[in-house]
Design a protein around this motif. Structure first.
Motif, PDB file in Angstrom:
ATOM      1  N   LEU A   1       0.808  -1.227   0.000  1.00  0.00           N
ATOM      2  CA  LEU A   1       0.000   0.000   0.000  1.00  0.00           C
ATOM      3  C   LEU A   1       0.840   1.276   0.000  1.00  0.00           C
ATOM      4  CD1 LEU A   1      -2.691  -0.949   2.716  1.00  0.00           C
ATOM      5  CD2 LEU A   1      -2.868  -1.228   0.239  1.00  0.00           C
ATOM      6  N   THR A   2       2.173   1.148   0.131  1.00  0.00           N
ATOM      7  CA  THR A   2       2.969   2.362   0.339  1.00  0.00           C
ATOM      8  C   THR A   2       3.778   2.800  -0.887  1.00  0.00           C
ATOM      9  OG1 THR A   2       4.801   1.060   1.190  1.00  0.00           O
ATOM     10  CG2 THR A   2       3.249   1.925   2.807  1.00  0.00           C
ATOM     11  N   GLU A   3       4.108   4.092  -0.869  1.00  0.00           N
ATOM     12  CA  GLU A   3       5.062   4.682  -1.815  1.00  0.00           C
ATOM     13  C   GLU A   3       6.020   5.502  -0.965  1.00  0.00           C
ATOM     14  OE1 GLU A   3       5.190   4.600  -5.166  1.00  0.00           O
ATOM     15  OE2 GLU A   3       3.254   3.702  -5.707  1.00  0.00           O
ATOM     16  N   THR A   4       7.228   5.736  -1.496  1.00  0.00           N
ATOM     17  CA  THR A   4       8.189   6.510  -0.713  1.00  0.00           C
ATOM     18  C   THR A   4       8.145   7.999  -1.059  1.00  0.00           C
ATOM     19  OG1 THR A   4       9.843   5.929  -2.343  1.00  0.00           O
ATOM     20  CG2 THR A   4       9.802   4.604  -0.345  1.00  0.00           C
ATOM     21  N   MET A   5       7.425   8.338  -2.150  1.00  0.00           N
ATOM     22  CA  MET A   5       7.342   9.742  -2.572  1.00  0.00           C
ATOM     23  C   MET A   5       5.881  10.108  -2.793  1.00  0.00           C
ATOM     24  SD  MET A   5      10.367  11.315  -3.516  1.00  0.00           S
ATOM     25  CE  MET A   5      10.023  12.204  -5.038  1.00  0.00           C
ATOM     26  N   CYS A   6       5.543  11.354  -2.497  1.00  0.00           N
ATOM     27  CA  CYS A   6       4.184  11.823  -2.768  1.00  0.00           C
ATOM     28  C   CYS A   6       4.141  12.357  -4.206  1.00  0.00           C
ATOM     29  CB  CYS A   6       3.823  12.929  -1.776  1.00  0.00           C
ATOM     30  SG  CYS A   6       2.132  13.521  -1.945  1.00  0.00           S
ATOM     31  N   GLN A   7       3.330  11.729  -5.032  1.00  0.00           N
ATOM     32  CA  GLN A   7       3.246  12.173  -6.432  1.00  0.00           C
ATOM     33  C   GLN A   7       2.702  13.599  -6.526  1.00  0.00           C
ATOM     34  OE1 GLN A   7       0.906   9.058  -8.187  1.00  0.00           O
ATOM     35  NE2 GLN A   7       2.424   7.510  -7.594  1.00  0.00           N
ATOM     36  N   ALA A   8       3.152  14.305  -7.597  1.00  0.00           N
ATOM     37  CA  ALA A   8       2.834  15.735  -7.722  1.00  0.00           C
ATOM     38  C   ALA A   8       1.336  16.007  -7.831  1.00  0.00           C
ATOM     39  CB  ALA A   8       3.556  16.313  -8.941  1.00  0.00           C
ATOM     40  N   ASP A   9       0.607  15.075  -8.429  1.00  0.00           N
ATOM     41  CA  ASP A   9      -0.829  15.327  -8.628  1.00  0.00           C
ATOM     42  C   ASP A   9      -1.708  14.684  -7.559  1.00  0.00           C
ATOM     43  OD1 ASP A   9      -0.248  12.761  -9.331  1.00  0.00           O
ATOM     44  OD2 ASP A   9      -1.600  12.717 -11.067  1.00  0.00           O
ATOM     45  N   ALA A  10      -1.087  14.143  -6.525  1.00  0.00           N
ATOM     46  CA  ALA A  10      -1.885  13.442  -5.507  1.00  0.00           C
ATOM     47  C   ALA A  10      -2.595  14.428  -4.578  1.00  0.00           C
ATOM     48  CB  ALA A  10      -0.990  12.513  -4.695  1.00  0.00           C
ATOM     49  N   THR A  11      -3.766  14.025  -4.130  1.00  0.00           N
ATOM     50  CA  THR A  11      -4.507  14.771  -3.109  1.00  0.00           C
ATOM     51  C   THR A  11      -4.052  14.226  -1.757  1.00  0.00           C
ATOM     52  OG1 THR A  11      -6.387  14.959  -4.606  1.00  0.00           O
ATOM     53  CG2 THR A  11      -6.824  15.287  -2.251  1.00  0.00           C
ATOM     54  N   VAL A  12      -3.564  15.130  -0.889  1.00  0.00           N
ATOM     55  CA  VAL A  12      -2.979  14.674   0.375  1.00  0.00           C
ATOM     56  C   VAL A  12      -4.026  14.675   1.503  1.00  0.00           C
ATOM     57  CG1 VAL A  12      -1.122  15.016   2.061  1.00  0.00           C
ATOM     58  CG2 VAL A  12      -0.730  15.554  -0.367  1.00  0.00           C
ATOM     59  N   VAL A  13      -4.111  13.552   2.191  1.00  0.00           N
ATOM     60  CA  VAL A  13      -5.082  13.355   3.277  1.00  0.00           C
ATOM     61  C   VAL A  13      -4.331  12.829   4.504  1.00  0.00           C
ATOM     62  CG1 VAL A  13      -7.159  12.089   3.974  1.00  0.00           C
ATOM     63  CG2 VAL A  13      -6.846  12.728   1.568  1.00  0.00           C
ATOM     64  N   SER A  14      -4.649  13.333   5.694  1.00  0.00           N
ATOM     65  CA  SER A  14      -4.018  12.782   6.905  1.00  0.00           C
ATOM     66  C   SER A  14      -5.058  12.041   7.738  1.00  0.00           C
ATOM     67  CB  SER A  14      -3.382  13.905   7.727  1.00  0.00           C
ATOM     68  OG  SER A  14      -4.381  14.697   8.341  1.00  0.00           O
ATOM     69  N   VAL A  15      -4.616  11.002   8.416  1.00  0.00           N
ATOM     70  CA  VAL A  15      -5.521  10.247   9.304  1.00  0.00           C
ATOM     71  C   VAL A  15      -4.936  10.136  10.701  1.00  0.00           C
ATOM     72  CG1 VAL A  15      -6.773   8.854   7.593  1.00  0.00           C
ATOM     73  CG2 VAL A  15      -4.537   8.081   8.399  1.00  0.00           C
ATOM     74  N   ASP A  16      -5.765  10.462  11.690  1.00  0.00           N
ATOM     75  CA  ASP A  16      -5.392  10.331  13.107  1.00  0.00           C
ATOM     76  C   ASP A  16      -4.266  11.285  13.506  1.00  0.00           C
ATOM     77  OD1 ASP A  16      -5.874   9.014  15.617  1.00  0.00           O
ATOM     78  OD2 ASP A  16      -4.007   7.910  15.366  1.00  0.00           O
TER      79      ASP A  16
END
Lengths: 318, 318
Positions: free
Chosen positions: B68-83
């Motif tokens: 489920l993981t990636e080491t980099m946040c892609q430029a077009d990704a929508t960023v969401v935080s949990v907890d």
């Protein structure tokens, strides 16, 4: 025994007016909580009901039965048992009432069907879960005390929802108890997070004397009688002591040694998937399940330890 | 921050296609389980989603994030935080993504509302409980892995339903996870019934050195650095160690002493109803809640012990 559905069990309870409820020997949270909830529920719908006072009730659970017990079974009472798997689990005084037992409510697959009619649901993690279903059939609205009695029954018999008997229905029944006002925090704290010093000293002894083999996958926990005396433990404190070694990180098979009154050694074997506790015990004439088995050997712990090491080696665990 | 309802949060998630999910520092079962469940749920409804690899993830939880993981946040990704209750709980790498954070999902009443929009439900015992509600709004059908991630989140943050944050909704959400195939027995065994030898040795030390006063109602647990070294404990092993003394039968107020790097003494006070931990700590310049408080004193444990005994005496506990 005539097996009843939940609806039929509720109908039976609706059709009589005066109940005497029996619990089993060495009463636990399930039998005591189930009895309290059934008694309170029956009173709610206008019945006369009481629990026959169980002389073995412990302080931990005593308040559950406050105001609900009688010391004698009245002549016109309908006798019902809860969480009693066999007539052998009734004390002598209670067993004398067996000819008058009319209904049993239980959840043990091993039930011996010792009443003319009853309901046995092995799918219920606790007898309390089944009592809840029957109370709902009766249209009982749970008050706080009834909810706490049922929650006690359920949390006690599932190790607070940790055992594999826990189902979605178990959790939903607990949810209903919480909604009806049960102080689940207090109940769990008393049942699971209060430790006697004697038990803690016994666990300390085990932590310091645990013998690990095969890269920590095999654990031997020898408990000499002198250690039990020094820690001041009673039988109550030794409940599930064989889980201590099993729960050590990395341990796949754990053997706990105790000495009985005759000087013989009682072995409890607990194992993780891939390890067969019953096969280990069978080699010593004992038996049980794959994950939990036991044996008794007519020798002291030192000799028993040698035997076990030999068997573990023969079975490829060492 | 714009506060969203569950329905609005679901709408937001439906309206984007590519998600990068953030978890907090020193990640626990709730943040990791919530992230895994959200990621899997989003994938189920056809979204591209991954969790930004948390470098602090521990072995206990690693399998939750497999695949489920990636080491980099892609430029077009929508960023969401949990907890994540506050931006301070993100590591430096994650914090660099704060300007791109679009949605936060959390259950801490203390949340600092550091995103343009989000949903904070302090009534949820675990963030995973809230994630479950949102997944239901999204029409996600839970598979086994999603159910196990959510169950992990919930059981971790409620101490397996023992903490007072547990509600009927918590238990019903857990029931839904069980129904969807979660192996709750395995999860609870790993989280709650597997003990490291180092921790067990520390508990053994405490059982043998616990100092009881006032008929066993007051407990002092001094833990010298040498004892920590001898038992081989790390900070992980010391989690909730102050509960040990509190959970001894009869103890109403427990003080646990540890020495920090500077040689000062850190005190953790835990108390039962009728005893005020915060008042005890306030007398030493510390603070906290009635049932759990702390203080730090610039002296060794022997001197700190004298001070505490004096305060306990002044406050009428001795």
């Amino acid at each position: 025994m005539k097996e009843l559905t939940r609806t039929e069990a509720a109908e039976f309870l609706r059709s009589h007016d005066n109940y005497c409820i029996l619990t089993h020997r060495r009463p636990d949270g399930d039998t005591l909580g189930s009895a309290a909830a059934l008694c309170r529920g029956l009173r709610t719908i206008g019945k006369n009901a009481y629990i026959l006072e169980n002389p073995e009730i412990t302080d931990k659970y005593r308040n559950l039965h406050d105001g609900l017990t009688e010391t004698m079974c009245q002549a016109d009472a309908t006798v019902v048992s809860v969480d009693v798997a066999s007539e052998k689990l009734l004390n002598a005084e209670f067993a004398a009432l067996l000819p008058r037992l009319e209904l049993l409510i239980d959840h043990h697959g091993s039930n011996t069907y010792f009443a003319p009619q009853g309901i046995v649901d092995a799918g219920s993690a606790a007898c309390g879960e089944l009592v809840y279903d029957i109370l709902m059939e009766l249209g009982v609205e749970m008050d706080k005390s009834t909810a706490e009695a049922l929650y006690t029954a359920i949390t006690a018999d599932t190790g607070c929802f940790r055992y594999s008997n826990t189902t979605a229905h178990t959790l939903r029944t607990a949810a209903a108890c919480l909604e009806a006002g049960a102080d689940t925090y207090r109940i769990n704290k008393a049942l699971f997070e209060t430790n006697r010093m004697s038990r803690l000293k016994m666990e300390a002894y085990l932590a310091q004397h645990l013998e690990l083999h095969a890269n920590g996958t095999i654990a031997l926990a020898l408990i000499p009688l002198e250690a039990e005396h020094e820690c001041g433990v009673g039988e109550d404190d030794m409940e599930s002591i064989s889980n201590f070694a099993r729960n050590v990180e990395g341990v796949q098979l754990a053997v706990t040694f105790r000495t009985d009154k005759t000087g013989a050694t009682k072995l409890s074997v607990r194992s993780a998937p891939g390890y067969d506790a019953s096969k280990v015990c069978a080699a010593l004439g004992g038996g049980g399940h794959v994950a939990a088995a036991g044996a008794r050997v007519e020798c002291g712990q030192t000799e028993a330890r040698e035997k076990i090491l030999e068997i573990l080696s023969q079975q490829g665990y060492l």
